[in-house]
Design a protein around this motif. Structure first.
Motif, PDB file in Angstrom:
ATOM      1  N   PRO A   1       0.713  -1.074   0.560  1.00 49.25           N
ATOM      2  CA  PRO A   1       0.343   0.033  -0.093  1.00 49.25           C
ATOM      3  C   PRO A   1       0.852   1.514  -0.068  1.00 49.25           C
ATOM      4  O   PRO A   1       0.155   1.900  -0.344  1.00 49.25           O
ATOM      5  CB  PRO A   1      -1.153   0.204   1.517  1.00 49.25           C
ATOM      6  N   LEU A   2       2.388   1.035   0.927  1.00 49.54           N
ATOM      7  CA  LEU A   2       2.619   2.689   0.709  1.00 49.54           C
ATOM      8  C   LEU A   2       3.306   2.413  -0.875  1.00 49.54           C
ATOM      9  O   LEU A   2       3.608   3.762  -0.862  1.00 49.54           O
ATOM     10  CB  LEU A   2       4.100   2.784   1.583  1.00 49.54           C
ATOM     11  N   LEU A   3       3.519   1.665  -1.060  1.00 46.86           N
ATOM     12  CA  LEU A   3       3.863   2.212  -3.004  1.00 46.86           C
ATOM     13  C   LEU A   3       3.029   2.349  -3.730  1.00 46.86           C
ATOM     14  O   LEU A   3       3.175   3.266  -4.438  1.00 46.86           O
ATOM     15  CB  LEU A   3       4.739   0.667  -2.920  1.00 46.86           C
ATOM     16  N   ARG A   4       1.985   1.994  -3.119  1.00 45.87           N
ATOM     17  CA  ARG A   4       1.069   2.349  -3.873  1.00 45.87           C
ATOM     18  C   ARG A   4       0.382   4.459  -3.474  1.00 45.87           C
ATOM     19  O   ARG A   4       0.199   5.063  -4.706  1.00 45.87           O
ATOM     20  CB  ARG A   4      -0.181   1.312  -3.843  1.00 45.87           C
ATOM     21  N   LEU A   5       0.626   4.273  -2.590  1.00 44.01           N
ATOM     22  CA  LEU A   5       0.431   5.689  -2.188  1.00 44.01           C
ATOM     23  C   LEU A   5       1.606   6.395  -2.986  1.00 44.01           C
ATOM     24  O   LEU A   5       1.678   7.593  -3.705  1.00 44.01           O
ATOM     25  CB  LEU A   5       0.703   5.860  -0.656  1.00 44.01           C
ATOM     26  N   LEU A   6       2.827   5.554  -2.711  1.00 38.59           N
ATOM     27  CA  LEU A   6       3.802   6.746  -3.443  1.00 38.59           C
ATOM     28  C   LEU A   6       3.959   6.586  -5.091  1.00 38.59           C
ATOM     29  O   LEU A   6       4.486   7.437  -5.524  1.00 38.59           O
ATOM     30  CB  LEU A   6       5.173   5.591  -3.537  1.00 38.59           C
ATOM     31  N   GLU A   7       3.614   6.095  -5.598  1.00 35.97           N
ATOM     32  CA  GLU A   7       3.199   5.665  -7.071  1.00 35.97           C
ATOM     33  C   GLU A   7       1.437   7.019  -7.240  1.00 35.97           C
ATOM     34  O   GLU A   7       1.665   7.421  -8.877  1.00 35.97           O
ATOM     35  CB  GLU A   7       2.548   4.791  -7.702  1.00 35.97           C
ATOM     36  N   PHE A   8       0.532   6.695  -6.637  1.00 36.42           N
ATOM     37  CA  PHE A   8      -0.639   7.594  -7.399  1.00 36.42           C
ATOM     38  C   PHE A   8      -0.891   8.460  -6.490  1.00 36.42           C
ATOM     39  O   PHE A   8      -1.998   9.185  -6.776  1.00 36.42           O
ATOM     40  CB  PHE A   8      -1.538   6.211  -7.533  1.00 36.42           C
ATOM     41  N   GLY A   9      -0.512   8.850  -5.254  1.00 40.22           N
ATOM     42  CA  GLY A   9      -0.763   9.645  -3.912  1.00 40.22           C
ATOM     43  C   GLY A   9      -0.479  10.644  -4.340  1.00 40.22           C
ATOM     44  O   GLY A   9      -0.222  11.204  -5.044  1.00 40.22           O
ATOM     45  N   SER A  10      -1.810  11.605  -3.743  1.00 43.52           N
ATOM     46  CA  SER A  10      -1.473  13.249  -3.660  1.00 43.52           C
ATOM     47  C   SER A  10       0.460  13.795  -3.119  1.00 43.52           C
ATOM     48  O   SER A  10       0.669  12.714  -2.392  1.00 43.52           O
ATOM     49  CB  SER A  10      -1.906  13.902  -3.004  1.00 43.52           C
TER      50      SER A  10
END
Length: 571
Positions: free
Chosen positions: A242-251
């Motif tokens: 989940p942290l990598l997904r946020l790093l890819e798609f998050g604000s």
């Protein structure tokens, strides 16, 4: 129902208790979906037990979570009662909306009962119902010795976080963040219950409220950074994906916090390998390339951490990590430069293809330029180590040998005794490999005294030999030989090293250095060596058959005799 006529929490619990008794009885007589109703019946029995426990709790009516939860349970039970009645009165399956809709409604009701069972169980286990005004518990003072109060406060926080609505969750997260920042012990206690961390990770999913997700990622990043046990828990509970997904798609804000957490998690070598399993190499490289300065800094740190894994190093090469790291070396923050230099050192130390790539992309020039700027100790060491790793290449040695600015900086580092010994080791190691012009050798004469000290005293493995090699190179210039023997302290050290009783240095090293001085043919240098007592020690070393000692002694003595005969002839 008008708010003024709404039943109290006690009255609602009584209604629920009565309704549960009816449902448990009626569910035994349904004529269709019997298997599904048996499942619901077992859940209702558990719910009845939980409601009984809640009712007997002394302060349940003061708990704000129950103000929302209990009425919702009553609504669900009324809906379930309606479904039960339909399944009793329509044994042939003639349901309004059809059999499939009825089946779906029963499954939804069963799932909702499970959810409320979980929430009530959480409340009961937390113990907050046993204390008056539990929902407004005050945070224990930082450093408090009362571990029980701290544990109780954490249980209360996570009860609100999991059961409450949006506002409850926000306030609970605010309290949690304050607690984690104020008290280091709190992270260990939070991580003690894996379910707590698992729920925080669940809040990182992109379908959650954005403000809650932002607070949750801050909490996770703190947990990943503050202690080894909490970092391990974040990783084991599945936080990396989940942290990598946020790093890819998050604000931007989410990316910064996610990058911080990923760097902290990968700081443990046992976790670093998992990056590739989540496709995280390309994510980190992209974050280094296009993220905010803070994101770039932490992403570079994470790349540095995972570069120790051989399989991941291959992926870093394929994904173009070198070019991105070199960009950070030029334009990144000071911390990003430090981490990039560290990573380049790791990569250059490992494989020839990385060294070639770094050189072709101008990496050596970037490192040399950075070396001329004011740097903190860590960055300076990483830059030096990266240059040293590249110096196995003839191309690198040629560039370094002709760079007067770099050579002068090496001399400064060799002379700087305030820095850790590792700086002198790296600097001397590089210097010993270079083919330097006589002009540049003369400019390096200032570090000869320091090199003599290293040969005499250094306890670091290999530094004595390397320092001696560097000195031999510098002493090939006549002016340097004269300058060294004119330095009383350095001359005394050289001669003292020849003494068989001096055990701190291998005798072949001072013999080689004296031989280099004598081979230059300067009568003044020979005279100073003789006056300092070199012949006496060389005589003993010759008897001990130390390699080179006899030859050096012969040169010194032969020259002395030649001078005596010359004076006699003139007389």
């Amino acid at each position: 129902m008008h708010p003024s006529t709404a039943p109290s929490l006690t009255q609602t619990l009584t209604l629920i208790t009565n309704l549960l008794s009816l449902l448990l009885t009626s569910s035994l007589t349904v004529q269709s979906f019997i298997t599904r109703w048996k499942t619901i019946q077992s859940k209702l029995a558990l719910l009845q037990s939980s409601i009984s426990t809640i009712s007997s709790s002394p302060h349940f009516s003061e708990n704000q979570l129950l103000q929302d939860l209990i009425p919702n349970i009553l609504t669900l039970l009324l809906q379930t009662q309606s479904l039960s009645q339909q399944c009793q009165s329509n044994p042939e399956g003639c349901y309004k909306g059809g059999k499939l809709l009825m089946q779906s409604n029963i499954d939804i009701a069963s799932a909702q009962v499970s959810t409320y069972l979980h929430d009530l169980d959480l409340l009961i286990k937390s113990g907050v119902l046993q204390q008056s005004n539990a929902i407004v518990l005050s945070q224990p003072a930082p450093g408090s010795d009362n571990k029980q109060d701290l544990e109780f406060f954490i249980r209360d926080l996570f009860a609100r976080l999991q059961i409450g609505g949006i506002e409850f969750k926000k306030k609970a997260l605010e309290s949690l963040l304050k607690l984690l920042r104020d008290d280091d012990k709190a992270a260990v206690l939070v991580a003690k219950e894996g379910e707590n961390v698992r729920y925080l990770i669940h809040l990182l999913e992109l379908n959650h409220n954005s403000s809650i997700r932002e607070q949750a990622v801050i909490a996770v990043s703190v947990l990943a950074s503050v202690s080894e046990s909490s970092r391990k828990c974040v990783f084991e509970e599945g936080g990396l994906g989940p942290l990598l997904r946020l790093l890819e798609f998050g604000s931007s804000n989410l990316k910064e916090r996610a990058a911080m957490a990923v760097e902290a998690i990968t700081d443990d070598p046992e976790n670093a390998w998992a990056i590739s399993a989540y496709g995280g190499v390309s994510v980190l490289i992209e974050a280094c390339q296009s993220g905010t300065p803070i994101t770039q800094m932490h992403a570079a740190g994470a790349i540095k951490n995972i570069a120790i894994v051989e399989e991941i190093r291959v992926a870093l090469g394929e994904e173009g990590a070198v070019e991105v790291l070199l960009q950070l070396l030029v334009s990144g923050t000071s911390t990003a430069q430090e981490k990039s230099a560290n990573c380049l050192w790791i990569l250059a130390s490992d494989r020839e293809d990385f060294r070639v790539s770094i050189l072709e992309l101008g990496g050596l020039q970037n490192l040399l330029q950075l070396l001329q700027k004011p740097l903190n100790t860590n960055t300076l060491e990483h830059v030096l180590r990266a240059i040293s790793a590249l110096s196995v290449s003839d191309r690198t040695l040629k560039i370094l040998s002709s760079s007067t600015a770099f050579l002068l900086q090496l001399a400064e580092l060799i002379n700087n005794t305030t820095l850790p010994i590792s700086f002198q080791q790296i600097s001397v190691s590089i210097l010993s490999k270079l083919s330097i012009s006589d002009v540049n050798k003369r400019s390096l004469s200032s570090c000869m005294a320091s090199l003599v000290k290293m040969v005499e005293f250094s306890k670091s493995a290999g530094l004595q030999e390397t320092a001696a090699e560097a000195l031999v190179s510098l002493l090939s210039v006549r002016s340097n030989r004269k300058e060294l023997v004119k330095d009383e302290k350095s001359l005394s050290r050289l001669v003292q090293m020849l003494d068989p009783n001096t055990e701190s240095v291998c005798k072949k090293l001072p013999v080689v250095l004296i031989s280099t001085i004598v081979a230059g043919g300067s009568n003044g240098c020979r005279k100073r060596l003789i006056l300092a007592g070199a012949c006496h020690h060389l005589q003993k070393l010759s008897q001990m058959e130390v390699v080179g000692a006899k030859k050096v002694l012969q040169r010194l003595v032969a020259n002395r005799l030649k001078n005596i005969f010359s004076r006699t002839w003139r007389d």
